[in-house]
Design an enzyme around this catalytic site. Structure first.
Site: not given
Ligand code: BG6
Length: 493
Positions: A181-182, A244
């Site tokens: 999950d950047h 996010h």
């Protein structure tokens, strides 16, 4: 940590994610000497192309080499490490061919040990065959490590996520799997644990007794623009909130981990996720942008089905049933085609006891994740001079000013480096995902019309702040706008 004898294989190498994020991040690490010595990067995708063409595509998002000879040299050196193999995703033979290519590179190694990192920059439709094919045909067993990096969408609801995850699990152990999950790689998201647990003053106020409400906001100033086909199937909640923003919420609210080890952190994340019940329809506001000021509406995007009622904006209020957070609303909100680009956490504290102060502004702690990273605390101070009025002002930690020399890494750089080091703390564990889906699945099914009429999103103009109902929505959950407009001095910019 992997040092020598490492190959990074980027699958889906001709796609958007690889071109815009994965390969530039690999270059970023390469030029800062963070990649293993003599690393080789192998691109793999269906498109047939030669090395020259691949090199060009792989580096098309790396800017500045024309004016900077040092960068140009580094880019040349980076290209030396690249090779490309084309092949299908479903058939074993193609992966045999990939394996031969990898063995060709490895034949020059002095020791037998070799490490292979597979980065899947791929659409979910080929996830399962690819994870299986890599395991069957490209998995090294003669010493060294195999690791797989995968990225959302991990399913569309609890059930499909479970089936996807369990298929991947058949072939890859939790230890070998890195679910990106950047947002967890962003500097300011990583900073949250330090702010909370390394500061006794902040830690002391971090609960329902002091905090009135929290907003986690994601705003983008552009629409789906050509990405509508993907987007319409998922919607803003699956695209941004369920992953996010929920990750940010989790880190913001979890208890203090026993250590900074991956499992200690993720155990605490899971605990807080388990205390969050599924979101209620009444705690949800949906929107879709329409054309304004010459900009196209969502439905004007050719890749979007006509009459789609897919939300491009959503605000959802979550509650946490534990002693620290009972009764505090956490508003997650995200939208495309809004008035600005901004991601921030806004913690609004309660009113001070009335009496000597009336209608005084509330304290707010804002963590600006992007752009222009900052942490600032809005606090009341005496107006300078011969007055006794209080005025809202701020204590401001703007990164650019305070850390003038610092270069803030790209999220993908930081996460790929973690994966090379075998550190899972900024990756999503399988049970975290399961709980995340439990929280969102009922409203997603409602939005998809599984239990009756689909809710219609409220329309908002492209470039606006979102649906007009938003002001009332956040106020309903206790957010108070300062009576006196808060003034942000221009010197901050
Ligand atoms: C992606 C979403 O995960 O995150 C995109 O699919 C979104 O829709 C992007 O634009 C935002 O990432 P960042 O790093 O630009 O904030």
């Amino acid at each position: 940590e992997l040092k020598d004898n490492t190959i990074i294989i980027v699958l889906g190498a001709s796609g958007d994610l690889a071109k815009k994020k994965t390969l530039p991040a690999l270059f970023g690490l390469f030029r800062q000497n963070f990649l293993p010595r003599d690393v080789k990067i192998v691109g793999y995708a269906r498109t047939k192309m030669d090395k020259v063409e691949f090199d060009k595509r792989a580096t098309s998002y790396i800017k500045g080499a024309d004016e900077n000879p040092e960068l140009a040299n580094q880019l040349e050196a980076f290209k030396q490490s690249l090779t490309y193999v084309s092949g299908g995703y479903e058939d074993g033979e193609s992966f045999e061919k990939l394996n031969e290519h990898l063995e060709g590179i490895e034949s020059s190694y002095k020791s037998k040990e070799c490490n292979r990192i597979f980065y899947l920059a791929l659409p979910p439709s080929v996830f399962i065959p690819v994870t299986k094919n890599i395991k069957d045909h490209c998995y090294v067993t003669r010493g060294g490590k195999n690791r797989i990096i995968i990225e959302k969408p991990f399913g569309k609801d609890l059930e499909s996520a479970r089936s996807l995850l369990s298929s991947v699990k058949q072939y890859w152990s939790e230890d070998e799997t890195f679910r990106i999950d950047h947002y967890l790689g962003k500097e300011m998201v990583k900073n949250i644990l330090v702010l909370r647990f390394a500061n006794i003053a902040l830690g002391a106020a971090w609960d329902k007794n002091h905090i009135s409400n929290v907003q986690i906001t994601f705003k983008e100033p552009f629409g789906t623009e050509g990405r509508g086909g993907y987007f319409d199937e998922f919607g803003i909640i699956r695209d941004v909130l369920q992953n996010h923003l929920l990750q940010v919420l989790t880190i913001l609210t979890m208890e203090r981990p026993v250590s900074f080890s991956a499992e200690d952190i993720r155990d605490e994340k899971v605990k807080v996720l388990r205390a969050i019940p599924p979101i209620e329809k009444t705690d949800t506001l949906l929107g879709q942008y329409v054309s304004a000021n010459g900009k196209p509406g969502y439905l004007d995007d050719d890749t979007v089905p006509p009459n789609s009622i897919c939300p491009t904006f959503a605000a959802c209020t979550l509650w946490i049933h534990n002693p620290r957070w009972e009764g505090v609303p956490f508003i997650l909100k995200a939208g495309k085609a809004l008035n600005e680009a901004k991601v921030e956490v806004r913690i609004q504290f309660k009113d001070v006891t009335q009496g000597i102060f009336k209608d005084i502004a509330r304290n707010e702690l804002v963590i600006r994740i992007q752009p222009n990273e900052a942490v600032y605390l809005k606090l009341n101070s005496k107006t300078p001079g011969l007055y006794t009025r209080a005025i809202p002002t701020e204590m401001d930690l703007t990164y650019k000013r305070r850390f003038t020399e610092a270069k803030i890494p790209e999220a993908y750089e930081s996460l790929i480096l973690d994966a090379l080091r075998g550190d899972h703390s900024n990756f999503v564990r399988h049970d975290e995902l399961d709980y995340a889906w439990k929280i969102f699945t009922p409203i997603l099914h409602w939005i998809d019309g599984q239990n009756g009429v689909r809710p219609k999103p409220s329309q908002y103009p492209y470039g606006s702040r979102g649906p007009k109902e938003l002001t009332h929505f956040v106020e309903k959950f206790g957010y108070k706008r300062a009576v006196e407009a808060y003034f942000w001095p221009v010197t901050n910019m």
